[in-house]
Design a protein around this motif. Structure first.
Motif, mmCIF file in Angstrom:
data_model
loop_
_atom_site.group_PDB
_atom_site.id
_atom_site.type_symbol
_atom_site.label_atom_id
_atom_site.label_comp_id
_atom_site.label_asym_id
_atom_site.label_seq_id
_atom_site.Cartn_x
_atom_site.Cartn_y
_atom_site.Cartn_z
ATOM 1 N N ASN A 12 0.853 -1.188 0.000
ATOM 2 C CA ASN A 12 0.000 0.000 0.000
ATOM 3 C C ASN A 12 0.887 1.236 0.000
ATOM 4 O O ASN A 12 2.121 1.125 0.005
ATOM 5 N N LYS A 13 0.273 2.414 0.023
ATOM 6 C CA LYS A 13 1.031 3.652 -0.082
ATOM 7 C C LYS A 13 1.914 3.921 1.133
ATOM 8 O O LYS A 13 2.854 4.719 1.054
ATOM 9 N N ASP A 14 1.632 3.256 2.227
ATOM 10 C CA ASP A 14 2.382 3.501 3.459
ATOM 11 C C ASP A 14 3.542 2.528 3.665
ATOM 12 O O ASP A 14 4.299 2.662 4.624
ATOM 13 N N THR A 15 3.669 1.545 2.796
ATOM 14 C CA THR A 15 4.745 0.570 2.935
ATOM 15 C C THR A 15 5.786 0.765 1.839
ATOM 16 O O THR A 15 5.498 1.324 0.783
ATOM 17 N N LYS A 16 6.988 0.304 2.095
ATOM 18 C CA LYS A 16 8.064 0.427 1.130
ATOM 19 C C LYS A 16 7.931 -0.648 0.058
ATOM 20 O O LYS A 16 7.703 -1.819 0.351
ATOM 21 N N GLY A 17 8.063 -0.248 -1.191
ATOM 22 C CA GLY A 17 7.963 -1.197 -2.287
ATOM 23 C C GLY A 17 9.331 -1.641 -2.785
ATOM 24 O O GLY A 17 10.357 -1.081 -2.406
ATOM 25 N N GLU A 18 9.330 -2.643 -3.661
ATOM 26 C CA GLU A 18 10.573 -3.138 -4.248
ATOM 27 C C GLU A 18 10.268 -3.881 -5.542
ATOM 28 O O GLU A 18 9.135 -4.302 -5.791
ATOM 29 N N PHE A 19 11.298 -4.013 -6.375
ATOM 30 C CA PHE A 19 11.151 -4.785 -7.594
ATOM 31 C C PHE A 19 11.337 -6.267 -7.296
ATOM 32 O O PHE A 19 12.230 -6.651 -6.537
ATOM 33 N N LYS A 20 10.502 -7.076 -7.910
ATOM 34 C CA LYS A 20 10.665 -8.526 -7.833
ATOM 35 C C LYS A 20 10.746 -9.079 -9.253
ATOM 36 O O LYS A 20 10.094 -8.573 -10.166
ATOM 37 N N THR A 21 11.555 -10.104 -9.417
ATOM 38 C CA THR A 21 11.815 -10.656 -10.745
ATOM 39 C C THR A 21 11.066 -11.968 -10.951
ATOM 40 O O THR A 21 11.046 -12.834 -10.069
ATOM 41 N N TYR A 22 10.456 -12.083 -12.121
ATOM 42 C CA TYR A 22 9.718 -13.295 -12.484
ATOM 43 C C TYR A 22 10.134 -13.739 -13.886
ATOM 44 O O TYR A 22 10.455 -12.914 -14.742
ATOM 45 N N GLN A 23 10.111 -15.044 -14.107
ATOM 46 C CA GLN A 23 10.432 -15.605 -15.412
ATOM 47 C C GLN A 23 9.164 -16.203 -16.018
ATOM 48 O O GLN A 23 8.388 -16.854 -15.316
ATOM 49 N N LEU A 24 8.977 -15.948 -17.302
ATOM 50 C CA LEU A 24 7.854 -16.557 -18.016
ATOM 51 C C LEU A 24 8.374 -17.231 -19.274
ATOM 52 O O LEU A 24 9.125 -16.630 -20.050
ATOM 53 N N ASN A 25 7.964 -18.476 -19.473
ATOM 54 C CA ASN A 25 8.336 -19.214 -20.685
ATOM 55 C C ASN A 25 7.092 -19.422 -21.550
ATOM 56 O O ASN A 25 5.960 -19.339 -21.078
ATOM 57 N N ASN A 26 7.303 -19.669 -22.791
ATOM 58 C CA ASN A 26 6.208 -19.973 -23.730
ATOM 59 C C ASN A 26 5.159 -18.858 -23.802
ATOM 60 O O ASN A 26 3.948 -19.107 -23.797
ATOM 61 N N VAL A 27 5.611 -17.617 -23.838
ATOM 62 C CA VAL A 27 4.710 -16.479 -24.016
ATOM 63 C C VAL A 27 4.395 -16.335 -25.496
ATOM 64 O O VAL A 27 5.296 -16.252 -26.328
ATOM 65 N N SER A 28 3.139 -16.315 -25.826
ATOM 66 C CA SER A 28 2.738 -16.165 -27.227
ATOM 67 C C SER A 28 2.907 -14.722 -27.678
ATOM 68 O O SER A 28 2.569 -13.788 -26.947
ATOM 69 N N THR A 29 3.421 -14.533 -28.879
ATOM 70 C CA THR A 29 3.584 -13.183 -29.423
ATOM 71 C C THR A 29 2.235 -12.530 -29.723
ATOM 72 O O THR A 29 2.159 -11.322 -29.914
ATOM 73 N N ASP A 30 1.175 -13.339 -29.775
ATOM 74 C CA ASP A 30 -0.166 -12.799 -30.056
ATOM 75 C C ASP A 30 -0.882 -12.329 -28.796
ATOM 76 O O ASP A 30 -1.960 -11.731 -28.881
ATOM 77 N N MET A 31 -0.289 -12.595 -27.635
ATOM 78 C CA MET A 31 -0.897 -12.137 -26.381
ATOM 79 C C MET A 31 -0.817 -10.618 -26.276
ATOM 80 O O MET A 31 0.149 -10.006 -26.718
ATOM 81 N N SER A 32 -1.843 -10.026 -25.662
ATOM 82 C CA SER A 32 -1.723 -8.626 -25.285
ATOM 83 C C SER A 32 -0.872 -8.573 -24.023
ATOM 84 O O SER A 32 -0.652 -9.597 -23.365
ATOM 85 N N PHE A 33 -0.404 -7.384 -23.673
ATOM 86 C CA PHE A 33 0.436 -7.244 -22.480
ATOM 87 C C PHE A 33 -0.328 -7.663 -21.227
ATOM 88 O O PHE A 33 0.232 -8.302 -20.330
ATOM 89 N N LEU A 34 -1.605 -7.318 -21.168
ATOM 90 C CA LEU A 34 -2.406 -7.672 -19.999
ATOM 91 C C LEU A 34 -2.678 -9.174 -19.940
ATOM 92 O O LEU A 34 -2.745 -9.761 -18.852
ATOM 93 N N GLU A 35 -2.825 -9.805 -21.081
ATOM 94 C CA GLU A 35 -2.999 -11.263 -21.103
ATOM 95 C C GLU A 35 -1.743 -11.953 -20.585
ATOM 96 O O GLU A 35 -1.822 -12.973 -19.887
ATOM 97 N N MET A 36 -0.590 -11.374 -20.914
ATOM 98 C CA MET A 36 0.672 -11.920 -20.398
ATOM 99 C C MET A 36 0.708 -11.828 -18.873
ATOM 100 O O MET A 36 1.129 -12.767 -18.185
ATOM 101 N N LEU A 37 0.227 -10.692 -18.321
ATOM 102 C CA LEU A 37 0.175 -10.552 -16.864
ATOM 103 C C LEU A 37 -0.841 -11.512 -16.253
ATOM 104 O O LEU A 37 -0.647 -11.994 -15.130
ATOM 105 N N ASP A 38 -1.915 -11.797 -16.977
ATOM 106 C CA ASP A 38 -2.888 -12.794 -16.510
ATOM 107 C C ASP A 38 -2.219 -14.161 -16.370
ATOM 108 O O ASP A 38 -2.462 -14.894 -15.402
ATOM 109 N N VAL A 39 -1.383 -14.506 -17.350
ATOM 110 C CA VAL A 39 -0.670 -15.789 -17.312
ATOM 111 C C VAL A 39 0.278 -15.823 -16.117
ATOM 112 O O VAL A 39 0.367 -16.827 -15.403
ATOM 113 N N LEU A 40 0.974 -14.706 -15.886
ATOM 114 C CA LEU A 40 1.869 -14.623 -14.731
ATOM 115 C C LEU A 40 1.093 -14.827 -13.438
ATOM 116 O O LEU A 40 1.510 -15.613 -12.568
ATOM 117 N N ASN A 41 -0.033 -14.145 -13.298
ATOM 118 C CA ASN A 41 -0.832 -14.283 -12.073
ATOM 119 C C ASN A 41 -1.377 -15.696 -11.896
ATOM 120 O O ASN A 41 -1.486 -16.203 -10.775
#
Length: 255
Positions: A12-41
């Motif tokens: 939330n706005k009151d806590t300190k944030g940070e970057f976290k790294t994730y790996q995704l394999n087999n991402v389709s080039t036809d996916m939208s950016f949000l669809e890619m995030l759906d796959v990650l989630n």
């Protein structure tokens, strides 16, 4: 394709944030950016981890909800909304950095989601027209020259995504506010509140904590709807005219 994601995580706005790294394999080039995030989630939830919070709604480039800062640019490398950005834009093996909008007036709610209700309050301050109750008037009852109608339509195309604020080094909201002022100032229906609209909306914009405009043009360059900075000039004229009117009324004792 394989990609590496560096995503900003913040509770939330009151806590300190940070970057976290994730790996995704087999991402389709036809996916939208949000669809890619759906796959990650989907993968994160399957692993028992917390999903990444991000804004989205229509996914058709209309609502302006998909506010993501991608590789240092609002909405990514193309002048379009994030939901209309496809993974074929990126290279196999590329690292993609994703952040929320960075502005004092847009506090982080969680992860990539920011609070953009400041825009709503600016609209409520003066972005409306007077209407009479009763029957709906005919659409062609008030003749409007095509050039004026086109200019008003172009200004009304603003979807309030906030890319202009994210792109500006000062986090200025002038392009958004000027578009909303322009679409009404150009039309006969917007005349009743014309003298006070710019004053009220600019005042609210300042109260929300947005920065000043230094006319670098970054807002126009990153706007997914191509809103022109000529609207800023129009809003400045509207504001100056309203200021002179207010001064004359005060100097005459409010008559």
């Amino acid at each position: 394709m394989k990609i590496t994601l560096k995503i900003w995580r913040q509770k939330n706005k009151d806590t300190k944030g940070e970057f976290k790294t994730y790996q995704l394999n087999n991402v389709s080039t036809d996916m939208s950016f949000l669809e890619m995030l759906d796959v990650l989630n989907h993968d994160l939830i399957h692993k028992g981890e917390e999903s990444v919070a991000f804004d989205h709604d229509c996914r058709e480039g209309i609502c302006g909800m998909c506010s993501l800062y991608i590789n240092g640019r609002p909405h990514g490398p193309l002048q379009t909304t994030t939901c209309q950005l496809h993974m074929r834009t990126f290279k196999d093996g590329e690292t993609i950095t994703i952040e929320p909008w960075r502005a004092k007036a847009f506090p982080v709610i969680k992860d990539l989601v920011v609070d953009r209700t400041a825009f709503d309050r600016i609209q409520q301050a003066g972005g409306y027209v007077s209407v009479n109750t009763g029957g709906v008037p005919d659409a062609n009852e008030i003749p409007i020259p095509k050039k004026i109608a086109d200019e008003a339509f172009d200004a009304a195309a603003c979807i309030g995504c906030g890319a202009c604020v994210a792109a500006c080094k000062n986090a200025s909201a002038m392009l958004f506010v000027s578009a909303k002022v322009s679409q009404l100032a150009l039309l006969p229906q917007g005349k009743p509140e014309r003298k006070e609209r710019a004053e009220k909306m600019v005042s609210q914009m300042d109260a929300e904590g947005f920065g000043a405009c230094t006319v670098t043009g970054a807002c126009e360059a990153e706007c997914p709807k191509g809103i022109s900075i000529t609207n800023i000039a129009r809003m400045n004229r509207e504001y100056l005219s309203a200021s002179f009117t207010s001064y004359e009324v005060e100097s005459k004792g409010g008559d």
